[in-house]
Design a protein around this motif. Sequence first.
Motif, PDB file in Angstrom:
ATOM      1  N   LYS A 141      -7.486   4.997  24.438  1.00  0.00           N
ATOM      2  CA  LYS A 141      -8.791   5.526  24.052  1.00  0.00           C
ATOM      3  C   LYS A 141      -9.121   5.124  22.613  1.00  0.00           C
ATOM      4  O   LYS A 141     -10.266   4.791  22.307  1.00  0.00           O
ATOM      5  CB  LYS A 141      -8.777   7.055  24.159  1.00  0.00           C
ATOM      6  CG  LYS A 141      -8.579   7.574  25.575  1.00  0.00           C
ATOM      7  CD  LYS A 141      -8.452   9.064  25.596  1.00  0.00           C
ATOM      8  CE  LYS A 141      -8.114   9.576  26.987  1.00  0.00           C
ATOM      9  NZ  LYS A 141      -7.874  11.023  27.010  1.00  0.00           N
ATOM     10  N   PHE A 143      -7.982   2.438  20.891  1.00  0.00           N
ATOM     11  CA  PHE A 143      -8.272   1.016  20.766  1.00  0.00           C
ATOM     12  C   PHE A 143      -9.599   0.661  21.438  1.00  0.00           C
ATOM     13  O   PHE A 143     -10.258  -0.285  21.018  1.00  0.00           O
ATOM     14  CB  PHE A 143      -7.122   0.181  21.321  1.00  0.00           C
ATOM     15  CG  PHE A 143      -5.945   0.175  20.394  1.00  0.00           C
ATOM     16  CD1 PHE A 143      -6.031  -0.480  19.168  1.00  0.00           C
ATOM     17  CD2 PHE A 143      -4.778   0.828  20.726  1.00  0.00           C
ATOM     18  CE1 PHE A 143      -4.956  -0.489  18.297  1.00  0.00           C
ATOM     19  CE2 PHE A 143      -3.706   0.832  19.853  1.00  0.00           C
ATOM     20  CZ  PHE A 143      -3.787   0.171  18.633  1.00  0.00           C
ATOM     21  N   ALA A 144     -10.007   1.411  22.443  1.00  0.00           N
ATOM     22  CA  ALA A 144     -11.324   1.174  23.046  1.00  0.00           C
ATOM     23  C   ALA A 144     -12.436   1.509  22.035  1.00  0.00           C
ATOM     24  O   ALA A 144     -13.465   0.835  22.002  1.00  0.00           O
ATOM     25  CB  ALA A 144     -11.480   2.017  24.310  1.00  0.00           C
ATOM     26  N   GLN A 145     -12.216   2.536  21.198  1.00  0.00           N
ATOM     27  CA  GLN A 145     -13.195   2.906  20.182  1.00  0.00           C
ATOM     28  C   GLN A 145     -13.244   1.891  19.052  1.00  0.00           C
ATOM     29  O   GLN A 145     -14.290   1.654  18.456  1.00  0.00           O
ATOM     30  CB  GLN A 145     -12.875   4.269  19.587  1.00  0.00           C
ATOM     31  CG  GLN A 145     -13.174   5.425  20.491  1.00  0.00           C
ATOM     32  CD  GLN A 145     -12.897   6.767  19.795  1.00  0.00           C
ATOM     33  OE1 GLN A 145     -12.536   6.811  18.633  1.00  0.00           O
ATOM     34  NE2 GLN A 145     -13.071   7.848  20.539  1.00  0.00           N
ATOM     35  N   LEU A 146     -12.113   1.273  18.750  1.00  0.00           N
ATOM     36  CA  LEU A 146     -12.046   0.347  17.618  1.00  0.00           C
ATOM     37  C   LEU A 146     -12.632  -1.015  17.923  1.00  0.00           C
ATOM     38  O   LEU A 146     -12.991  -1.750  17.010  1.00  0.00           O
ATOM     39  CB  LEU A 146     -10.586   0.186  17.167  1.00  0.00           C
ATOM     40  CG  LEU A 146      -9.925   1.439  16.607  1.00  0.00           C
ATOM     41  CD1 LEU A 146      -8.470   1.174  16.286  1.00  0.00           C
ATOM     42  CD2 LEU A 146     -10.654   1.934  15.346  1.00  0.00           C
ATOM     43  N   LYS A 147     -12.727  -1.387  19.179  1.00  0.00           N
ATOM     44  CA  LYS A 147     -13.220  -2.719  19.535  1.00  0.00           C
ATOM     45  C   LYS A 147     -14.683  -2.875  19.264  1.00  0.00           C
ATOM     46  O   LYS A 147     -15.507  -2.170  19.162  1.00  0.00           O
ATOM     47  CB  LYS A 147     -12.941  -3.020  21.015  1.00  0.00           C
ATOM     48  CG  LYS A 147     -11.479  -3.253  21.247  1.00  0.00           C
ATOM     49  CD  LYS A 147     -11.246  -3.622  22.692  1.00  0.00           C
ATOM     50  CE  LYS A 147      -9.766  -3.874  22.935  1.00  0.00           C
ATOM     51  NZ  LYS A 147      -9.465  -4.220  24.296  1.00  0.00           N
TER      52      LYS A 147
END
Length: 147
Positions: A141, A143-147
């Motif tokens: 979750k 790393f999905a926000q950081l992309k």
Amino acid sequence: MGFTDFFSDVWDTFSHPSPDADAGGKASTNTPSSGTDEESGDEKDVNKDDAKDGEDSEQGHKPSGDDDEAEEEEEEETVDPKDELEEECRNSQGCAQPKHHFDECQERVTGQIESDGKAKEDCVEEFFHLAHCVTSCAAPKLFAQLK
């Protein structure tokens, strides 16, 4: 290291005077001692010049004023999304079992400390199981926000 090497090293160590040792073993009166508040003549001159220059302009820490407070109020404090995601995962159904085991262990250890004054066990293993579960849940979750 041979026997003679040892003695030659000892001889070298004690036979030569320290380069910063004063001659005759007397303290120097030309310069102030290290760690004192005495000033040499050169330092006094420089400090007097600085004091004269300081009258014209201000140096050092500027007291906080209204401008600083306004800037602080406008700045938003950033919140680390990792902490929020880990808290959600810790309380989620997926990590309920490791959290339950960790909580039970904490209760046991706290009871042991209260009754015996010391604990017979620790909760390191349970903590690492819970931390692994929380990290595994939060990482995708995050790393999905950081992309």
